[in-house]
Design an enzyme around this catalytic site. Structure first.
Site, PDB file in Angstrom:
ATOM      1  N   SER A  54      -2.469  13.360   3.103  1.00  0.00           N
ATOM      2  CA  SER A  54      -2.037  12.575   4.550  1.00  0.00           C
ATOM      3  C   SER A  54      -2.036  13.760   5.384  1.00  0.00           C
ATOM      4  CB  SER A  54      -0.906  11.725   4.244  1.00  0.00           C
ATOM      5  OG  SER A  54      -0.134  11.495   5.572  1.00  0.00           O
ATOM      6  N   TYR A  67       7.766  10.285   2.171  1.00  0.00           N
ATOM      7  CA  TYR A  67       6.378  10.255   2.315  1.00  0.00           C
ATOM      8  C   TYR A  67       5.929  11.555   2.399  1.00  0.00           C
ATOM      9  CZ  TYR A  67       1.814   8.393   3.560  1.00  0.00           C
ATOM     10  OH  TYR A  67       0.334   8.390   3.965  1.00  0.00           O
TER      11      TYR A  67
HETATM   12  P1  NDP Z   1      -3.041  -0.023   1.980  1.00  0.00           P
HETATM   13  O1  NDP Z   1      -1.668  -0.434   2.004  1.00  0.00           O
HETATM   14  O2  NDP Z   1      -4.075  -0.821   2.360  1.00  0.00           O
HETATM   15  O3  NDP Z   1      -3.436   0.574   0.195  1.00  0.00           O
HETATM   16  C1  NDP Z   1      -2.470   0.710  -0.672  1.00  0.00           C
HETATM   17  C2  NDP Z   1      -2.942   0.612  -1.909  1.00  0.00           C
HETATM   18  O4  NDP Z   1      -2.094   1.197  -2.838  1.00  0.00           O
HETATM   19  C3  NDP Z   1      -3.264  -0.917  -2.059  1.00  0.00           C
HETATM   20  O5  NDP Z   1      -4.716  -1.323  -2.876  1.00  0.00           O
HETATM   21  C4  NDP Z   1      -2.043  -1.207  -3.291  1.00  0.00           C
HETATM   22  O6  NDP Z   1      -2.642  -2.351  -4.233  1.00  0.00           O
HETATM   23  C5  NDP Z   1      -2.037   0.012  -3.986  1.00  0.00           C
HETATM   24  N1  NDP Z   1      -0.737   0.345  -4.599  1.00  0.00           N
HETATM   25  C6  NDP Z   1       0.227   0.478  -3.890  1.00  0.00           C
HETATM   26  N2  NDP Z   1       1.605   0.567  -4.827  1.00  0.00           N
HETATM   27  C7  NDP Z   1       1.006   0.525  -6.120  1.00  0.00           C
HETATM   28  C8  NDP Z   1       1.426   0.385  -7.273  1.00  0.00           C
HETATM   29  N3  NDP Z   1       2.690   0.843  -7.785  1.00  0.00           N
HETATM   30  N4  NDP Z   1       0.341   0.441  -8.464  1.00  0.00           N
HETATM   31  C9  NDP Z   1      -0.637   0.548  -8.121  1.00  0.00           C
HETATM   32  N5  NDP Z   1      -1.258   0.190  -6.944  1.00  0.00           N
HETATM   33  C10 NDP Z   1      -0.523   0.271  -6.004  1.00  0.00           C
HETATM   34  O7  NDP Z   1      -2.824   1.466   2.588  1.00  0.00           O
HETATM   35  P2  NDP Z   1      -3.913   2.655   2.747  1.00  0.00           P
HETATM   36  O8  NDP Z   1      -5.402   2.287   2.479  1.00  0.00           O
HETATM   37  O9  NDP Z   1      -3.859   3.103   4.184  1.00  0.00           O
HETATM   38  O10 NDP Z   1      -3.365   3.838   1.752  1.00  0.00           O
HETATM   39  C11 NDP Z   1      -4.169   4.381   0.479  1.00  0.00           C
HETATM   40  C12 NDP Z   1      -3.676   5.742   0.487  1.00  0.00           C
HETATM   41  O11 NDP Z   1      -4.010   6.416   1.635  1.00  0.00           O
HETATM   42  C13 NDP Z   1      -2.074   5.941   0.373  1.00  0.00           C
HETATM   43  O12 NDP Z   1      -1.800   6.988  -0.614  1.00  0.00           O
HETATM   44  C14 NDP Z   1      -1.700   6.437   1.654  1.00  0.00           C
HETATM   45  O13 NDP Z   1      -0.576   7.233   1.776  1.00  0.00           O
HETATM   46  C15 NDP Z   1      -2.991   7.203   2.078  1.00  0.00           C
HETATM   47  N6  NDP Z   1      -3.267   7.556   3.613  1.00  0.00           N
HETATM   48  C16 NDP Z   1      -3.490   6.545   4.583  1.00  0.00           C
HETATM   49  C17 NDP Z   1      -3.701   6.915   5.912  1.00  0.00           C
HETATM   50  C18 NDP Z   1      -3.998   5.823   6.859  1.00  0.00           C
HETATM   51  O14 NDP Z   1      -4.161   6.307   7.887  1.00  0.00           O
HETATM   52  N7  NDP Z   1      -4.079   4.650   6.473  1.00  0.00           N
HETATM   53  C19 NDP Z   1      -3.643   8.322   6.095  1.00  0.00           C
HETATM   54  C20 NDP Z   1      -3.298   9.016   5.366  1.00  0.00           C
HETATM   55  C21 NDP Z   1      -3.084   8.844   4.153  1.00  0.00           C
HETATM   56  P3  NDP Z   1      -1.685  -3.456  -4.692  1.00  0.00           P
HETATM   57  O15 NDP Z   1      -0.896  -3.821  -3.702  1.00  0.00           O
HETATM   58  O16 NDP Z   1      -2.640  -4.433  -5.021  1.00  0.00           O
HETATM   59  O17 NDP Z   1      -1.171  -2.671  -5.979  1.00  0.00           O
END
Ligand code: NDP
Length: 252
Positions: free
Chosen positions: A142, A155
């Site tokens: 991130s 985070y």
């Molecule tokens: P979302 O909330 O859209 O996606 C998060 C994903 O993680 C979901 O698919 C969720 O699926 C999965 N997830 C969460 N907890 C669990 C768990 N315990 N086990 C399995 N799967 C899990 O967020 P983003 O797409 O934005 O984030 C994705 C990654 O990118 C993260 O690591 C975030 O920190 C990182 N990120 C995002 C940024 C942004 O601007 N959006 C910037 C920088 C980094 P489900 O709920 O079905 O389990």
């Protein structure tokens, strides 16, 4: 050079947001994608979409913070596909609060989901990748791997730690032909950041002002870097952390 035909990729959190954007890149380059997340309705929709782009996809339920669940994910992937070549550690959460308001349970939840999960998934994938002659691990960091902010104590710690874990894994497994890299997305329009924009006044505009590209990122902005870091084109690239941020991190 970018061909992923015959390759099998596990993408944690591949059912939406950045994980789905990366999964699209891998599928379009020819990989079979395993969508690994908790919400099976979301995963089914992602699988349908990915199957139209590439050679096929399927979903496996996992909680990345749970050791036995992660080990079952890798076992099921190998049982079904016979191999595992690419692991994208993308699943992540945020609990936005100032440090003095954080409970220990919240701290652990964020660290377990964002950082310990990367260790668990990589450790489970390692013997399979090594046995298959090599592999690619892509960890999603991130801007908070680089910068600090008052509302991201856990985070930020998890994403900073993820970059150092990436380097340790890269150093340990380079001789096994396993490359391990991190991608640091800028501000991307997903469910996670839609919530942040609701919670943090002025965020929408401050991101636009600071991003030289002049826009928020889209999940498809992460498709190309995923295909690159998963392909033979990046065989001598390991231990790096590559921003994909429209220039956000180059401006003071
Ligand atoms: P979302 O909330 O859209 O996606 C998060 C994903 O993680 C979901 O698919 C969720 O699926 C999965 N997830 C969460 N907890 C669990 C768990 N315990 N086990 C399995 N799967 C899990 O967020 P983003 O797409 O934005 O984030 C994705 C990654 O990118 C993260 O690591 C975030 O920190 C990182 N990120 C995002 C940024 C942004 O601007 N959006 C910037 C920088 C980094 P489900 O709920 O079905 O389990």
């Amino acid at each position: 050079m970018f061909d992923l035909k015959e390759k099998v990729a596990v993408v944690t959190g591949g059912n939406g947001g950045i994980g789905l954007g990366m999964a699209r890149g891998l599928a379009a380059a020819g990989a079979r994608v395993v969508v690994a997340a908790r919400d099976q309705a979301k995963s089914r929709a992602a699988v349908e979409e990915l199957a139209r782009l590439g050679p096929g996809a399927f979903a496996l339920a996992v909680d990345v913070a749970d050791e036995s669940s992660v080990e079952a994910l890798v076992r099921a992937t190998v049982e079904r596909c016979g191999r595992l070549d690419i692991l994208v550690n993308n699943a992540g959460i945020n609990i936005r609060k100032r440090p003095e308001e954080y409970t220990l349970a919240e701290w652990r939840q964020v660290l377990d989901t964002n950082l310990t999960s990367v260790f668990l998934c990589a450790r489970a994938a390692y013997p399979v990748m090594k046995g298959g002659g090599g592999g690619k691990i892509i960890n999603v960091g991130s801007m908070m791997s680089i910068f600090g902010a008052s509302f991201v104590p856990a985070y930020g710690a998890s994403k900073g730690g993820l970059v150092q874990l990436t380097k340790a894994l890269a150093a340990a497994w380079a001789r096994d032909n396993i490359q391990v890299n991190a991608v640091l997305p800028g501000w991307i329009d997903t469910a996670l950041t839609r919530q942040a924009r609701r919670e943090i006044p002025g965020l929408e505009d401050s991101v636009l002002r600071r991003t030289p590209a002049g826009r928020w990122g889209l999940i498809d902005d992460l498709a190309g870097i995923a295909a690159f870091l998963a392909s033979p084109a990046s065989d001598f690239v390991t231990g790096t952390a590559i921003p994909v941020d429209g220039g956000y991190s180059i401006q003071g």
